[in-house]
Design an enzyme around this catalytic site. Structure first.
Site, PDB file in Angstrom:
ATOM      1  CD  GLU A  26      35.488 -23.121  10.753  1.00 49.20           C
ATOM      2  OE1 GLU A  26      34.424 -22.470  10.871  1.00 49.20           O
ATOM      3  OE2 GLU A  26      36.198 -23.077   9.739  1.00 49.20           O
ATOM      4  CB  THR A  28      36.791 -18.614  17.309  1.00 49.08           C
ATOM      5  OG1 THR A  28      36.426 -18.459  15.930  1.00 49.08           O
ATOM      6  CG2 THR A  28      38.146 -19.293  17.377  1.00 49.08           C
ATOM      7  CB  ALA A 120      28.146 -28.754   1.545  1.00 47.81           C
ATOM      8  CB  SER A 123      25.890 -21.203   6.351  1.00 45.26           C
ATOM      9  OG  SER A 123      26.900 -21.377   7.272  1.00 45.26           O
ATOM     10  CB  SER A 124      22.013 -24.643   3.065  1.00 43.70           C
ATOM     11  OG  SER A 124      21.991 -25.678   4.025  1.00 43.70           O
ATOM     12  CB  SER A 125      20.300 -23.816   8.154  1.00 43.85           C
ATOM     13  OG  SER A 125      21.583 -23.765   8.725  1.00 43.85           O
ATOM     14  CG  ASP A 169      27.320 -20.407  10.142  1.00 47.28           C
ATOM     15  OD1 ASP A 169      28.534 -20.140  10.114  1.00 47.28           O
ATOM     16  OD2 ASP A 169      26.886 -21.527  10.441  1.00 47.28           O
TER      17      ASP A 169
HETATM   18  C1  GAF Z   1      28.788 -23.951  12.401  1.00 45.78           C
HETATM   19  C2  GAF Z   1      28.094 -23.006  13.363  1.00 45.78           C
HETATM   20  F1  GAF Z   1      26.837 -22.712  12.915  1.00 45.78           F
HETATM   21  C3  GAF Z   1      28.862 -21.707  13.547  1.00 45.78           C
HETATM   22  O1  GAF Z   1      28.239 -20.934  14.536  1.00 45.78           O
HETATM   23  C4  GAF Z   1      30.321 -21.989  13.914  1.00 45.78           C
HETATM   24  O2  GAF Z   1      30.441 -22.383  15.254  1.00 45.78           O
HETATM   25  C5  GAF Z   1      30.920 -23.021  12.963  1.00 45.78           C
HETATM   26  O3  GAF Z   1      30.121 -24.191  12.861  1.00 45.78           O
HETATM   27  C6  GAF Z   1      32.291 -23.443  13.393  1.00 45.78           C
HETATM   28  O4  GAF Z   1      33.175 -22.372  13.291  1.00 45.78           O
HETATM   29  O5  GAF Z   1      28.802 -23.408  11.118  1.00 45.78           O
END
Ligand code: GAF
Length: 378
Positions: A26, A28, A120, A123-125, A169
């Site tokens: 996360e 990273t 939530a 990554s709906s976007s 994402d």
């Molecule tokens: C969000 C961001 F969109 C990703 O790029 C990532 O940095 C994540 O947070 C954290 O790991 O989803």
């Protein structure tokens, strides 16, 4: 609402792209490091009709009465706002970032529907961006690879939507495969698909959506990114990816306490991704529990992106027999994941729901996800 009801004719094609869960790794991604997400069986569907003029029109099931439109001649971030920027931004980024020549192209009518929960942290976007990116590159015959499209999606998110996010994402949504995680090196975009083998091991991934809404365009996410950049600059490296666990004592001497803890999260999290990949390959998913829990503790204590609801979800799931659990995504709200025995799903769901009620939190939404195929033409 359907495409037909908005535009009065049937769509020519339909593309879909999934949301994602990050198993581990996360924050990273924008540090040039490693991530291990998978695409989930919740998808955004883009139904598309071809137009013979230069307009792109966009409507969605979530905003029944609105149709947004923009000419291909007016593509610019300042002409986009709200959620339609996720669609218009892709056309703009295909031109700006990937160098596509859109001068002779005609536009589309687009209708978006989705069962990826919004807000939530799933990554709906990115699901909208990636479905639309794949559709536009196919229909305009641009010949871009999925990795190029991930860069296009990230560019649009950063510059059209205005959220300073990394590339995880979009990569998960475009490169995901059934029953597998995507091991991505965010510096080179080299990927390896790593088998997850949950079913064979009697396991499931539960998503615990705390329903605490997060937003990445503002606030904490940007501040964390800036801390990481400060830390890398002070360490004299291009990105925190270039700092090894063995370099941490030097980092501690060099950096103020807060920046050091931000750096320590990234450096140890990169190592945990590598350890998780090795463990999955050598021992299978049952052996990764401790790595997931250590990742959560690092985000709670060092990176400080958890919230009490996420901590409670993780603690309760672990207390009731989960193999591992951690918050997933950008943090400041959103969802946690728990790796659980299939038979324990009901008991863990009930325990988390009761713990939230006892703490006076909103009722969480708990559901199982499976690793699914990335963006495709349906
Ligand atoms: C969000 C961001 F969109 C990703 O790029 C990532 O940095 C994540 O947070 C954290 O790991 O989803």
């Amino acid at each position: 609402m359907t495409f037909q009801q908005v535009y009065g004719y049937e769509p020519a094609v339909q593309y879909s792209a999934p949301g994602r869960v990050n198993l581990i790794g996360e924050h990273t991604d924008y540090n040039d490091g490693y991530v291990l997400p998978f695409a989930i069986d919740r998808r955004t569907v883009a139904s598309i009709g071809q137009r013979d003029d230069r307009l792109i029109r966009v409507a969605s099931a979530f905003e029944p009465d609105a149709v947004h439109e923009l000419s291909l001649d007016d593509l610019a971030p300042e002409n986009m706002d709200g959620w339609s920027a996720y669609v218009f931004g892709i056309a703009w980024a295909l031109r700006e970032q990937a160098g596509a020549d859109l001068s002779g192209k005609t536009g589309f009518d687009v209708f978006i529907d989705s069962d990826v929960p919004v807000g939530a942290g799933l990554s709906s976007s990115a699901a909208i961006e990636c479905g639309v990116a794949l559709a536009f590159t196919d229909l305009w015959d641009l010949g871009l690879s999925r990795k190029q499209l991930a860069r296009v999606g990230q560019y649009s998110e950063n510059h059209a939507v205005g959220a300073p996010t990394g590339i995880m994402d979009q990569s998960a949504s475009l490169l995901g495969e059934q029953d597998a995680v995507v091991f991505l090196d965010c510096r080179t975009l080299d990927t390896a698909v790593v088998e997850l083998a949950l079913e064979a091991n009697g396991l499931e991934v539960l998503v615990i959506d705390t329903r605490v809404e997060h937003a990445h365009a503002t606030g904490g996410y940007k501040a964390r990114r800036e801390s990481c950049e400060r830390g890398a600059a002070a360490m004299g490296v291009p990105a925190l990816r270039d700092v090894a666990v063995e370099d941490l004592p030097r980092a501690e001497e060099l950096l103020d306490d807060e920046t050091f803890r931000r750096v320590r999260h990234i450096v140890t999290e990169d190592q945990r991704v590598l350890d998780t990949v090795r463990t999955l390959r050598e021992q299978g998913p049952r052996a990764i529990g401790e790595l997931l829990v250590a990742s959560h503790a690092s985000m709670r204590d060092d990176f400080e992106i958890s919230v009490p609801e996420l901590d409670l979800a993780v603690e309760t799931a672990m207390a009731h027999g989960a193999v591992g659990a951690r918050m997933t995504g950008g943090g400041f709200g959103g969802a946690a994941i728990a790796l659980v025995d299939r038979e324990a799903r009901g008991a863990i769901t009930d325990a988390v729901t009761s713990a939230f009620a006892a703490a006076g939190y909103r009722e969480p939404t708990v559901f199982t996800v499976h690793a699914a195929q990335g963006a495709r033409r349906d």
